[in-house]
Structure formats: C-alpha cells, structure tokens
Design a protein around this motif. Structure first.
Motif, PDB file in Angstrom:
ATOM      1  N   MET A 174    -133.653  47.607   7.610  1.00 12.98           N
ATOM      2  CA  MET A 174    -135.042  46.948   7.845  1.00 12.98           C
ATOM      3  C   MET A 174    -135.596  46.358   6.685  1.00 12.98           C
ATOM      4  N   LYS A 175    -135.964  45.166   6.687  1.00  6.09           N
ATOM      5  CA  LYS A 175    -137.157  44.940   5.683  1.00  6.09           C
ATOM      6  C   LYS A 175    -138.150  45.546   5.933  1.00  6.09           C
ATOM      7  N   ILE A 176    -138.765  45.677   4.334  1.00  6.04           N
ATOM      8  CA  ILE A 176    -140.136  46.271   4.288  1.00  6.04           C
ATOM      9  C   ILE A 176    -141.179  45.570   4.622  1.00  6.04           C
ATOM     10  N   PRO A 177    -142.069  45.587   5.689  1.00  6.00           N
ATOM     11  CA  PRO A 177    -143.303  44.657   5.818  1.00  6.00           C
ATOM     12  C   PRO A 177    -144.442  44.904   4.832  1.00  6.00           C
ATOM     13  N   VAL A 178    -144.820  43.650   4.151  1.00  7.73           N
ATOM     14  CA  VAL A 178    -145.697  43.816   3.358  1.00  7.73           C
ATOM     15  C   VAL A 178    -146.807  42.683   3.402  1.00  7.73           C
ATOM     16  N   ILE A 179    -148.137  43.048   3.462  1.00  6.78           N
ATOM     17  CA  ILE A 179    -149.085  42.222   3.511  1.00  6.78           C
ATOM     18  C   ILE A 179    -149.484  41.854   2.145  1.00  6.78           C
ATOM     19  N   VAL A 180    -149.706  40.267   1.712  1.00  5.44           N
ATOM     20  CA  VAL A 180    -150.093  40.047   0.546  1.00  5.44           C
ATOM     21  C   VAL A 180    -151.385  39.257   0.635  1.00  5.44           C
ATOM     22  N   LEU A 181    -152.362  39.651   0.071  1.00  4.15           N
ATOM     23  CA  LEU A 181    -153.503  39.194   0.046  1.00  4.15           C
ATOM     24  C   LEU A 181    -154.116  38.496  -1.278  1.00  4.15           C
ATOM     25  N   PHE A 182    -154.183  37.228  -1.408  1.00  2.00           N
ATOM     26  CA  PHE A 182    -154.435  36.743  -2.657  1.00  2.00           C
ATOM     27  C   PHE A 182    -155.677  35.696  -2.665  1.00  2.00           C
ATOM     28  N   ALA A 183    -156.675  35.921  -3.674  1.00  2.00           N
ATOM     29  CA  ALA A 183    -157.747  35.020  -3.733  1.00  2.00           C
ATOM     30  C   ALA A 183    -158.366  35.017  -5.268  1.00  2.00           C
ATOM     31  N   PRO A 184    -158.797  34.044  -5.582  1.00  2.00           N
ATOM     32  CA  PRO A 184    -159.357  33.807  -6.960  1.00  2.00           C
ATOM     33  C   PRO A 184    -160.724  34.816  -7.172  1.00  2.00           C
ATOM     34  N   THR A 185    -160.871  34.980  -8.273  1.00  2.00           N
ATOM     35  CA  THR A 185    -162.097  35.966  -8.673  1.00  2.00           C
ATOM     36  C   THR A 185    -163.280  35.765  -7.779  1.00  2.00           C
ATOM     37  N   ALA A 186    -164.063  36.649  -7.356  1.00  2.00           N
ATOM     38  CA  ALA A 186    -165.249  36.484  -6.642  1.00  2.00           C
ATOM     39  C   ALA A 186    -165.206  35.945  -5.411  1.00  2.00           C
ATOM     40  N   THR A 187    -164.037  36.134  -4.765  1.00  2.00           N
ATOM     41  CA  THR A 187    -163.874  35.494  -3.395  1.00  2.00           C
ATOM     42  C   THR A 187    -164.150  36.520  -2.490  1.00  2.00           C
ATOM     43  N   GLY A 188    -163.988  37.715  -2.860  1.00  2.00           N
ATOM     44  CA  GLY A 188    -164.461  38.941  -1.849  1.00  2.00           C
ATOM     45  C   GLY A 188    -163.329  39.770  -1.096  1.00  2.00           C
ATOM     46  N   LYS A 189    -162.258  39.817  -2.063  1.00  2.00           N
ATOM     47  CA  LYS A 189    -161.055  40.275  -1.595  1.00  2.00           C
ATOM     48  C   LYS A 189    -161.263  41.848  -1.417  1.00  2.00           C
ATOM     49  N   THR A 190    -162.020  42.674  -2.115  1.00  2.00           N
ATOM     50  CA  THR A 190    -162.111  43.986  -1.964  1.00  2.00           C
ATOM     51  C   THR A 190    -162.976  44.126  -0.685  1.00  2.00           C
ATOM     52  N   ALA A 191    -163.867  43.312  -0.401  1.00  2.00           N
ATOM     53  CA  ALA A 191    -164.869  43.461   0.640  1.00  2.00           C
ATOM     54  C   ALA A 191    -164.169  43.412   1.985  1.00  2.00           C
ATOM     55  N   LEU A 192    -163.153  42.298   1.814  1.00  2.00           N
ATOM     56  CA  LEU A 192    -162.401  42.195   3.184  1.00  2.00           C
ATOM     57  C   LEU A 192    -161.305  43.112   3.500  1.00  2.00           C
ATOM     58  N   ALA A 193    -160.607  43.620   2.252  1.00  2.00           N
ATOM     59  CA  ALA A 193    -159.726  44.678   2.397  1.00  2.00           C
ATOM     60  C   ALA A 193    -160.452  46.165   3.266  1.00  2.00           C
ATOM     61  N   LEU A 194    -161.358  46.468   2.561  1.00  2.00           N
ATOM     62  CA  LEU A 194    -162.318  47.570   3.157  1.00  2.00           C
ATOM     63  C   LEU A 194    -162.669  47.291   4.473  1.00  2.00           C
ATOM     64  N   LYS A 195    -163.208  46.019   4.837  1.00  2.00           N
ATOM     65  CA  LYS A 195    -163.707  45.832   6.147  1.00  2.00           C
ATOM     66  C   LYS A 195    -162.363  45.869   7.562  1.00  2.00           C
ATOM     67  N   LEU A 196    -161.175  45.482   6.743  1.00  2.00           N
ATOM     68  CA  LEU A 196    -159.892  45.743   7.419  1.00  2.00           C
ATOM     69  C   LEU A 196    -159.214  47.009   7.521  1.00  2.00           C
ATOM     70  N   PHE A 197    -159.296  47.769   6.368  1.00  2.00           N
ATOM     71  CA  PHE A 197    -158.447  48.772   6.371  1.00  2.00           C
ATOM     72  C   PHE A 197    -159.037  50.144   5.649  1.00  2.00           C
ATOM     73  N   GLY A 198    -160.431  50.004   5.579  1.00  2.00           N
ATOM     74  CA  GLY A 198    -160.965  51.217   5.061  1.00  2.00           C
ATOM     75  C   GLY A 198    -161.331  52.239   6.253  1.00  2.00           C
ATOM     76  N   LYS A 199    -161.434  53.484   5.568  1.00  2.00           N
ATOM     77  CA  LYS A 199    -161.751  54.611   6.496  1.00  2.00           C
ATOM     78  C   LYS A 199    -162.890  54.529   7.434  1.00  2.00           C
ATOM     79  N   GLY A 200    -163.831  53.623   6.979  1.00  2.00           N
ATOM     80  CA  GLY A 200    -165.050  53.520   7.701  1.00  2.00           C
ATOM     81  C   GLY A 200    -165.224  52.279   8.469  1.00  2.00           C
ATOM     82  N   SER A 201    -164.037  51.443   8.850  1.00  2.00           N
ATOM     83  CA  SER A 201    -163.769  50.261   9.217  1.00  2.00           C
ATOM     84  C   SER A 201    -163.750  50.560  10.775  1.00  2.00           C
ATOM     85  N   LEU A 202    -164.235  49.662  11.512  1.00  2.00           N
ATOM     86  CA  LEU A 202    -164.181  49.580  13.022  1.00  2.00           C
ATOM     87  C   LEU A 202    -162.695  48.882  13.636  1.00  2.00           C
TER      88      LEU A 202
END
Length: 317
Positions: A1-29
C-alpha cells in the motif's frame, strides 16, 4: 500500500502554521483533530536557537500538533535537500505505521519539490574540488563565486540566493566535475510512486502577501529578534555558518555596529529580502503534477476548501 501524505506548501507569512493547528491541533474542533503529525519542510527551522527570525512554531504550538525536523541541527551544520528527503521518507513510514497521516508542511519549495519528485541524478561530491571552492570563498567572498556561477549556469544561479554559499559551491562543484551546468541534470517530472499525495499549495494576492511580510518582520523585532541575534553572535555565529544564511539573520552581519539607525536599515533589508524570497517561493512550486492551488486570502473559505479536499483524500485511502 502506498503511504498517504498530505503536503501543504505556502510562501512565508501565508498562515501555514495557523491553518495546520486549526485542522489538526489537539484543541481543534475539526474532524481531523489528532490524525496527523507534521514534518517541517523549512530549511532554517532545523537550527537550534534560531526561533524568532524563522517564525518557528512555539513550544505551545508544538504541544498542540507533533512537529518533526525542528531544532535538530547546530548552526554550523548543513542540512541539505537530500538530508531532508531522506529524513522525511523515514518519518513518513514511521508516522503511518503508528496509525497517523504524515503532513509535510513548510515554505522551502526546494525541499518539497525534491520530496515530491525525487532528487536529480547529480554526481557525488568531490572533496578536493569542494575544498578548493571553500578556500576561494574565504579569500574572495560569496559574491565572487555567485558571479562565476552566473556565467557558467545562469539558470541554477537564478534559483539560488546570492548569499547561499553552500548551494553556490555545490553548483560550481558540479560544473567543475562534469563540465555541465547543474541545471542540465533534469529534475524528475513525475511524482514518486511510493506515496499517495494530496498536494495543497496556498496562494495570496501579491500586495496582501507583501503587507503581511512587512508586518511579520515588525513583530519579529518587537519579539526580540535583535537580542536573539546578539546571543547567537556571542556563541560564535559567523557569516560562513549555514544557519546564518537565513533571512532575518545574515542581514545583521552586513553592519559592524547596531545602533538605532542601522537597526532600522536591517529591518528594511529583511523586509525587502523576505518579499523577494516569497516571490521565488511561488515560482518554485508552479507546475507540480496533481497540485491543488488554493486562494489563501479568505481564511474561512480556505479552511472549508482544505477540509473538503482532505475528506475526499482520506475517504479514498
């Protein structure tokens, strides 16, 4: 089976960290709460002590979402694209075997592109040639080597920051070994077959992105960037060290004295270089096979679109 991988790319100051936490963080809904671990694709966040200038996720943010390849190198150590691909491959397998989905996220397009497509078949390093180039770097400076690279391989030079001594030396080394420019060694054009990729590329309107970059740099100075750099210099940081090639750090070494006037110049230099780098980041991720390009200006809609894409992706695993 192929390993599933999500790849999220964006230039600096686009808000990657905030989006990742909003989607996958422990406190996320979000439905995806706790389902991923993040592999950082940032060439400078690997360095210990380089926190503010790299916008490194805080310890609190890292506690909300497991991050890999953060704080793993000292400032005098190299971490190449080859190192990144090798490390990311091992981590993807480990994360998947433990029941989670690997999320490769960051803004170093050179890392992500090589991870997606594989490394080009360039010749192995020649230590003698490399040593000659390093001695020339010490005598002549990085600008002289960059100017030489422009003459023999303009295409490669256009993709390298003129202060990135490591990549400049590697490109010249390849030319001296083979007589051919590095750009003639073609990057594979098909996605690597060991993975099942969902590739998400975030884009922002240029003026909005530049305004966010300028604001972020202001915030870095307010958070104590100058004090962070002073501590690094006290510990022996120098222009030749790989970590000091980072935007936000190398600009300080252009000025012998850091008074209030030069600090303002340094801030302006960092903003200018960051905007220039963001433009290069966007170019580097064009024409990736299968990539989904999303407008990041409307953050609420972006969250919905990304959630929808990930739902589809996971439903088909």
């Amino acid at each position: 089976m192929k390993i599933p991988v999500i790849v999220l790319f964006a230039p600096t100051a686009t808000g990657k960290t905030a989006l990742a936490l909003k989607l996958f963080g422990k406190g996320s809904l979000s439905f995806f709460n706790g389902k991923c671990e993040l592999i950082s694709a940032d060439s400078m966040q690997v360095y210990r002590g380089f926190d503010i200038g790299t916008a490194k996720p805080t310890l609190e943010e890292q506690s909300q979402l497991v991050h890999h390849l953060i704080d793993i190198k000292n400032m005098d150590e190299q971490f190449t694209a080859c190192d990144f691909v090798s490390s990311a491959d091992k981590l993807c397998e480990d994360i998947f075997n433990r029941g989670y989905i690997p999320l490769v996220a960051g803004g170093t397009g050179f890392y992500i592109r090589n991870f997606l497509l594989g490394m080009p078949e360039t010749p192995p390093s020649d230590e003698k040639v490399k040593e000659i180039l390093k001695r020339r770097l010490e005598r002549e400076g990085v600008q002289a080597l960059y100017d030489e690279l422009l003459k023999v391989d303009r295409e490669s030079a256009s993709k390298i920051d003129r202060n990135d001594a490591f990549r400049i030396i590697r490109s010249l080394e390849i030319f001296l070994i083979t007589g051919k420019p590095r750009s003639s060694f073609e990057m594979p054009s098909r996605l690597r077959e060991k993975y099942n990729f969902l590739i998400l590329v975030l884009e922002k309107e240029r003026k909005v992105l530049y305004d966010r970059i300028n604001l972020r740099v202001e915030q870095m100075f307010n958070q104590g960037l100058e004090q962070e750099v002073r501590k690094l210099v006290e510990k022996g940081a120098s222009r030749q060290m790989p970590a000091m090639q980072a935007i936000g750090y190398r600009q300080w070494l252009d000025y012998p004295v850091w008074d209030s006037e030069t600090v303002e110049r340094i801030k302006s230099d960092i903003q200018h270089d960051s905007r220039k780098y963001a433009k290069k980041q966007c170019t580097f991720m064009k024409n990736i096979p299968g990539a989904v390009y999303l407008n990041a200006d409307d953050e609420d809609r972006l969250f919905e679109e990304v959630s929808h894409k990930i739902h589809e992706f996971m439903a088909n695993l």
